[in-house]
Design a protein around this motif. Structure first.
Motif, short mmCIF file in Angstrom:
data_model
loop_
_atom_site.label_atom_id
_atom_site.label_comp_id
_atom_site.label_asym_id
_atom_site.label_seq_id
_atom_site.Cartn_x
_atom_site.Cartn_y
_atom_site.Cartn_z
N TYR A 1 0.60 -1.28 -0.01
CA TYR A 1 0.00 0.13 0.07
C TYR A 1 0.80 1.18 -0.06
CZ TYR A 1 -3.59 -3.41 1.38
OH TYR A 1 -4.27 -4.56 1.14
N LEU A 2 1.97 1.19 0.58
CA LEU A 2 2.85 2.47 0.74
C LEU A 2 3.89 2.55 -0.64
CD1 LEU A 2 3.70 2.66 4.45
CD2 LEU A 2 1.76 3.91 3.10
N THR A 3 4.35 1.53 -1.11
CA THR A 3 5.46 1.24 -2.11
C THR A 3 4.96 0.32 -3.24
OG1 THR A 3 6.64 -0.18 -0.95
CG2 THR A 3 7.25 2.05 -0.70
N PRO A 4 3.82 0.52 -3.85
CA PRO A 4 3.25 -0.42 -4.83
C PRO A 4 4.27 -0.42 -6.03
CG PRO A 4 1.73 1.30 -4.77
CD PRO A 4 2.76 1.54 -3.36
N GLY A 5 3.99 -1.50 -6.70
CA GLY A 5 5.14 -1.68 -8.02
C GLY A 5 6.65 -1.89 -7.57
N VAL A 6 6.90 -2.10 -6.59
CA VAL A 6 8.26 -2.08 -6.39
C VAL A 6 8.63 -3.50 -6.99
CG1 VAL A 6 10.30 -2.59 -4.67
CG2 VAL A 6 8.65 -0.71 -4.28
N LEU A 7 7.69 -4.79 -6.61
CA LEU A 7 7.99 -5.96 -6.99
C LEU A 7 7.34 -6.06 -8.51
CD1 LEU A 7 7.52 -8.11 -3.80
CD2 LEU A 7 9.66 -7.58 -4.90
N ARG A 8 7.85 -6.57 -9.25
CA ARG A 8 7.29 -7.12 -10.46
C ARG A 8 6.28 -8.43 -10.61
NH1 ARG A 8 12.72 -6.58 -11.64
NH2 ARG A 8 12.88 -8.82 -11.67
N ASN A 9 5.33 -8.56 -11.20
CA ASN A 9 4.41 -9.47 -11.24
C ASN A 9 3.69 -9.91 -10.14
OD1 ASN A 9 5.16 -9.59 -14.09
ND2 ASN A 9 7.00 -11.09 -13.55
N THR A 10 3.17 -9.07 -9.23
CA THR A 10 2.54 -9.20 -8.09
C THR A 10 1.16 -9.02 -8.15
OG1 THR A 10 2.79 -7.04 -7.22
CG2 THR A 10 4.67 -8.59 -6.38
N GLU A 11 0.84 -8.41 -9.28
CA GLU A 11 -0.57 -8.07 -9.61
C GLU A 11 -1.36 -7.28 -8.59
OE1 GLU A 11 -2.22 -12.01 -10.32
OE2 GLU A 11 -0.93 -12.26 -11.92
N GLY A 12 -0.85 -6.58 -7.64
CA GLY A 12 -1.34 -5.81 -6.70
C GLY A 12 -1.72 -6.61 -5.24
N ARG A 13 -0.98 -7.97 -5.28
CA ARG A 13 -1.46 -8.69 -4.19
C ARG A 13 -0.84 -8.56 -3.23
NH1 ARG A 13 -0.58 -14.52 -7.01
NH2 ARG A 13 -0.81 -15.22 -5.29
N PHE A 14 -1.34 -9.03 -1.94
CA PHE A 14 -0.82 -8.71 -0.51
C PHE A 14 0.25 -9.55 -0.17
CE2 PHE A 14 -0.88 -9.12 4.41
CZ PHE A 14 -0.83 -7.55 4.33
N THR A 15 1.59 -8.71 -0.18
CA THR A 15 2.67 -9.59 0.13
C THR A 15 3.76 -8.64 0.60
OG1 THR A 15 4.62 -10.93 -1.02
CG2 THR A 15 3.53 -9.10 -2.36
N SER A 16 4.90 -9.25 1.22
CA SER A 16 5.91 -8.46 1.59
C SER A 16 6.97 -8.64 0.51
CB SER A 16 6.67 -8.86 2.84
OG SER A 16 7.10 -10.46 2.64
N PHE A 17 8.22 -8.21 0.82
CA PHE A 17 9.31 -7.85 -0.59
C PHE A 17 9.71 -9.28 -0.94
CE2 PHE A 17 9.12 -4.11 1.92
CZ PHE A 17 8.97 -2.95 0.92
N PHE B 1 -13.65 -6.77 -3.50
CA PHE B 1 -12.67 -6.90 -4.73
C PHE B 1 -13.12 -7.86 -5.61
CE2 PHE B 1 -10.30 -6.06 -0.58
CZ PHE B 1 -9.82 -4.82 -0.80
N PRO B 2 -14.19 -7.52 -6.78
CA PRO B 2 -14.73 -8.34 -7.57
C PRO B 2 -13.83 -8.91 -8.60
CG PRO B 2 -15.14 -6.18 -7.99
CD PRO B 2 -14.71 -6.05 -6.91
N ASN B 3 -12.47 -8.39 -8.58
CA ASN B 3 -11.57 -8.74 -9.75
C ASN B 3 -10.38 -9.75 -8.98
OD1 ASN B 3 -12.92 -7.53 -11.71
ND2 ASN B 3 -11.80 -5.70 -11.44
N ASN B 4 -10.58 -10.27 -7.70
CA ASN B 4 -9.60 -10.86 -7.24
C ASN B 4 -9.49 -12.43 -7.93
OD1 ASN B 4 -11.18 -13.06 -5.18
ND2 ASN B 4 -12.20 -11.21 -5.18
N ARG B 5 -8.30 -13.11 -7.46
CA ARG B 5 -8.32 -14.22 -8.09
C ARG B 5 -9.22 -15.41 -7.60
NH1 ARG B 5 -2.90 -15.36 -9.25
NH2 ARG B 5 -3.03 -17.52 -8.01
N PHE B 6 -9.98 -15.28 -6.36
CA PHE B 6 -10.85 -16.31 -6.05
C PHE B 6 -12.19 -16.02 -6.94
CE2 PHE B 6 -8.29 -15.71 -2.27
CZ PHE B 6 -8.05 -16.94 -1.97
N ALA B 7 -12.22 -14.82 -7.63
CA ALA B 7 -13.41 -14.65 -8.22
C ALA B 7 -13.72 -15.62 -9.50
CB ALA B 7 -13.65 -13.17 -8.63
N THR B 8 -12.34 -15.85 -9.92
CA THR B 8 -12.41 -16.99 -11.06
C THR B 8 -12.74 -18.24 -10.69
OG1 THR B 8 -10.14 -17.60 -10.64
CG2 THR B 8 -10.30 -15.63 -12.05
N ILE B 9 -12.87 -18.55 -9.46
CA ILE B 9 -13.60 -19.94 -9.06
C ILE B 9 -15.01 -19.77 -8.57
CG2 ILE B 9 -13.03 -21.56 -7.34
CD1 ILE B 9 -10.30 -20.92 -7.19
N PHE B 10 -15.20 -18.58 -7.90
CA PHE B 10 -16.60 -18.61 -7.22
C PHE B 10 -17.43 -17.58 -8.00
CE2 PHE B 10 -13.69 -19.75 -3.90
CZ PHE B 10 -14.12 -21.05 -3.33
#
Length: 460
Positions: free
Chosen positions: A152-168, A264-273
């Motif tokens: 949330y504070l430094t988005p885009g630092v990691l490549r290919n995270t798709e905006g998902r919640f993760t540390s570095f 979050f209607p476009n999340n990864r779980f929406a493709t299943i449910f």
């Protein structure tokens, strides 16, 4: 901005490394767990053409130095698992001799050696009492804070995270870290204040990370914990109360999940449910799962047409690069990480190590499962935590690159939890006051005896 952030992360990395080397072990080990959330190679350059000095220190150097700070302890609780792991590591090193890609082969060998160092480190730490609940909870919450900063504070630092919640680190590895801590909190027999708060925070973190395999494995682990929780009760009144509590917890998680899907209607779980506007089935929709299925099909077809010697011995450690270049020749070579291509460790073993490698990976999985159940049958209550994490490990073997994750938080947390399951230190230490009272009650004068794991017991 990105350069300044990379420099700041490097300074944080070296500061934590120095603290892990100098502080007492009960503080150094949580510091190492925090350090696993900083993947500086992924931030700075391609993993295919460079050897990151920071990740090498984190993977091999720091665990070895921490091991030197502990006294020698015999490792006799998982002999078959250890044997298969040693054989797999040796064969991976031998198969590197005929591999056309030397650097990826060396990295694959380093990942396997790193897992062995991590398991020995955490096994001794559990038995010597250096890993404490407070230290682990501190590492958990620091990881969640790092994930908030990165997402949330430094988005885009990691490549290919798709905006998902993760540390570095990658979202998959972060979800594996949360999964291991979730299982530990469910099965830890020590007293942990406000345990449900930590569990709820982990559930939210797994949802936000978008890891479907970790969510499924967490559900299976929670079900196993609930069943054990019920079977330990002897009174019907207590049983009904806990059943009501379990139903309430299940409804709360379901409502939380539904709120997450709606928010979050476009999340990864929406493709299943969620409904698909084109009427496609789950496995026919676009996304990483469809892409991985196509890789599995192409790799299986390539395996079927290989020569007999390649089917038996494989093409060499790290040779998955050649498959990807055949499958997608437009991918630049400097962007390819050979150890994270197949997303299926059994398929990777068949491609790189042949029938011998597949046999070793399958034998390792069977030995791990068998020895965990034997530990549980012999009365090791902590072994059930290892049994509960087995679905997550097997899912990660099937859809992730877990054998190459020993330098990130997910692999470190898996090693920590398996060491906890095999050590059995928690159940023995909790029994010491009871043993002392029983021995004193019979008129014997107890004398201290130091067990192989570093725990003090009493003998008459």
């Amino acid at each position: 901005m990105a350069t300044d952030l990379h420099l700041a992360l490097r300074l944080v990395f070296w500061a934590i490394t120095l603290h892990a080397l100098c502080l007492p072990l009960r503080f150094a080990l949580p510091a190492y767990l925090t350090l696993a959330h900083l993947d500086l190679s992924a931030l700075s350059h391609s993993a295919a053409t460079h050897l990151g000095i920071e990740n090498t220190i984190k993977l091999l150097g720091l665990p070895a130095l921490l091991l030197l700070r502990m006294r020698k302890t015999p490792m006799n609780s998982c002999r078959w698992t250890t044997t298969f792991w040693i054989l797999l590591t040796i064969y991976a090193g031998v198969a590197a001799l005929w591999s056309p890609f030397f650097l990826p082969a060396c990295k694959a060998l380093g990942y396997l050696v790193g897992y062995a160092l991590l398991f020995c480190l955490f096994w001794r730490a559990w038995n010597a009492g250096h890993l404490t609940p407070n230290g682990l909870l501190a590492a958990l919450w620091i990881a969640l804070i790092l994930a908030m900063v990165q997402t949330y504070l430094t988005p885009g630092v990691l490549r290919n995270t798709e905006g998902r919640f993760t540390s570095f680190i990658s979202p998959q590895s972060f979800a594996g870290f949360l999964l291991a801590f979730f299982i530990w909190l469910l099965f830890a027999q020590c007293r942990i204040r406000r345990r449900w708060i930590h569990l709820c925070a982990i559930i939210v973190g797994i949802f936000l990370s978008g890891s479907r395999y970790a969510s499924l494995a967490a559900g299976i682990g929670a079900l196993l914990a609930a069943l054990m929780w019920l079977f330990r009760l002897s009174r019907v009144r207590g049983l009904s109360a806990r059943v009501r509590g379990g139903i309430f917890a299940l409804l709360a998680v379901a409502m939380l999940f539904q709120a997450y899907i709606a928010r979050f209607p476009n999340n990864r779980f929406a493709t299943i449910f969620g409904p698909d506007p084109y009427g496609r089935k789950v496995w026919e929709r676009t996304g990483t799962w469809v892409w991985r299925l196509s890789i599995y099909r192409e790799a299986a077809a390539a395996l079927a047409t290989r020569e007999l010697r390649h089917q038996i011995f494989g093409l060499g450690t790290g040779s998955s690069i050649s498959f990807l270049l055949t499958y997608n020749p437009r991918v630049p070579l400097e962007r390819i990480d050979a150890n994270r291509i197949m997303h299926n460790e059994f398929l990777r073993a068949a491609y790189e190590w042949g029938l011998i490698g597949v046999s070793l990976v399958v034998g390792l999985s069977a030995a791990l499962t068998l020895e965990l159940f034997l530990c549980a049958i012999r009365g090791g209550g902590d072994a059930w935590a290892g049994i509960a994490i087995l679905p997550g490990i097997f899912l990660a073997l099937s859809v992730e690159n877990i054998l190459s994750a020993s330098s990130t938080a997910g692999g470190v947390a898996y090693a920590m939890l398996l060491a906890y399951a095999f050590s059995g230190s928690g159940s023995l230490q909790r029994r010491l006051p009871v043993i002392q009272r029983r021995v004193s009650g019979f008129g014997y004068v107890p004398r201290h005896r130091l067990l192989p794991g570093g725990t003090r017991a009493f003998a008459n």
